[in-house]
Design a protein around this motif. Sequence first.
Motif, PDB file in Angstrom:
ATOM      1  N   GLU A  42      77.692  28.495  68.111  1.00 43.47           N
ATOM      2  CA  GLU A  42      76.813  30.018  66.857  1.00 43.47           C
ATOM      3  C   GLU A  42      76.525  29.492  65.638  1.00 43.47           C
ATOM      4  O   GLU A  42      77.985  28.831  65.262  1.00 43.47           O
ATOM      5  N   VAL A  43      75.915  29.496  64.990  1.00 43.92           N
ATOM      6  CA  VAL A  43      75.485  28.748  64.166  1.00 43.92           C
ATOM      7  C   VAL A  43      74.260  29.375  63.567  1.00 43.92           C
ATOM      8  O   VAL A  43      73.658  30.330  63.744  1.00 43.92           O
ATOM      9  N   ASN A  44      74.436  29.192  62.183  1.00 46.14           N
ATOM     10  CA  ASN A  44      73.486  30.167  60.747  1.00 46.14           C
ATOM     11  C   ASN A  44      72.398  29.492  60.945  1.00 46.14           C
ATOM     12  O   ASN A  44      70.916  30.454  60.872  1.00 46.14           O
ATOM     13  N   SER A  45      71.751  28.338  61.200  1.00 47.41           N
ATOM     14  CA  SER A  45      70.728  27.198  61.287  1.00 47.41           C
ATOM     15  C   SER A  45      70.518  27.144  62.604  1.00 47.41           C
ATOM     16  O   SER A  45      71.297  25.879  62.348  1.00 47.41           O
ATOM     17  N   VAL A  46      69.378  26.193  63.294  1.00 45.62           N
ATOM     18  CA  VAL A  46      69.489  25.038  64.516  1.00 45.62           C
ATOM     19  C   VAL A  46      68.963  24.602  63.982  1.00 45.62           C
ATOM     20  O   VAL A  46      69.604  23.676  63.954  1.00 45.62           O
ATOM     21  N   GLU A  47      68.051  24.716  63.195  1.00 44.78           N
ATOM     22  CA  GLU A  47      67.296  23.525  62.249  1.00 44.78           C
ATOM     23  C   GLU A  47      68.480  22.695  61.755  1.00 44.78           C
ATOM     24  O   GLU A  47      68.417  21.737  61.394  1.00 44.78           O
TER      25      GLU A  47
ATOM     26  N   LEU B  81      76.801  20.942  75.400  1.00 43.01           N
ATOM     27  CA  LEU B  81      76.994  21.346  74.171  1.00 43.01           C
ATOM     28  C   LEU B  81      76.058  22.448  73.807  1.00 43.01           C
ATOM     29  O   LEU B  81      74.662  21.506  73.567  1.00 43.01           O
ATOM     30  N   GLU B  82      76.405  23.740  73.177  1.00 44.35           N
ATOM     31  CA  GLU B  82      73.892  24.223  73.018  1.00 44.35           C
ATOM     32  C   GLU B  82      75.037  24.903  71.604  1.00 44.35           C
ATOM     33  O   GLU B  82      75.623  24.819  71.465  1.00 44.35           O
ATOM     34  N   LEU B  83      73.683  24.302  70.470  1.00 42.37           N
ATOM     35  CA  LEU B  83      74.063  25.533  69.308  1.00 42.37           C
ATOM     36  C   LEU B  83      72.853  26.663  69.711  1.00 42.37           C
ATOM     37  O   LEU B  83      71.840  26.773  69.714  1.00 42.37           O
ATOM     38  N   TYR B  84      73.452  27.753  69.266  1.00 46.39           N
ATOM     39  CA  TYR B  84      72.979  28.994  68.701  1.00 46.39           C
ATOM     40  C   TYR B  84      72.464  29.444  67.624  1.00 46.39           C
ATOM     41  O   TYR B  84      73.493  30.117  67.341  1.00 46.39           O
ATOM     42  N   GLU B  85      71.556  29.967  67.329  1.00 45.51           N
ATOM     43  CA  GLU B  85      71.626  30.865  66.292  1.00 45.51           C
ATOM     44  C   GLU B  85      71.809  32.627  65.995  1.00 45.51           C
ATOM     45  O   GLU B  85      71.285  33.517  67.301  1.00 45.51           O
TER      46      GLU B  85
END
Length: 129
Positions: free
Chosen positions: A82-87, A124-128
């Motif tokens: 989980e991230v705050n901003s995927v971009e 791996l995934e980044l999910y906003e």
Amino acid sequence: MLKLNKIHHIAIICSDYELSKKFYVDILGLKVIREVFREERNSYKLDLEIGGQYQVELFSFRDPALRPSHPEAAGLRHLAFEVNSVEEAAFHLNELGVTTEPIRIDPTTGKRFTFFTDPDGLPLELYEL
């Protein structure tokens, strides 16, 4: 009924310990909790913390067997962070030489996400948030 409290850790076996350690610590920014060399197995075990809560265990074994890493292969599909901003997170990874897929939107939740891989091709995934 069985009562599970939370996920305790995620274990990853890598083919190149130093390369994977650099990736998870220096590029992804996971914090080292402890590193142990297990002489009887000629293997390292690196405990990593993410977000002050979850733990990733990185293992080294001599000549680990390869397994399919396609998105629809049986077994673990991917590990999502989980991230705050995927971009912003994708930009940071790209600046460090990690290729990310184009950012997409989850049709169910409306949240933005993207995929990339670790040195062994683990998706791996980044999910906003």
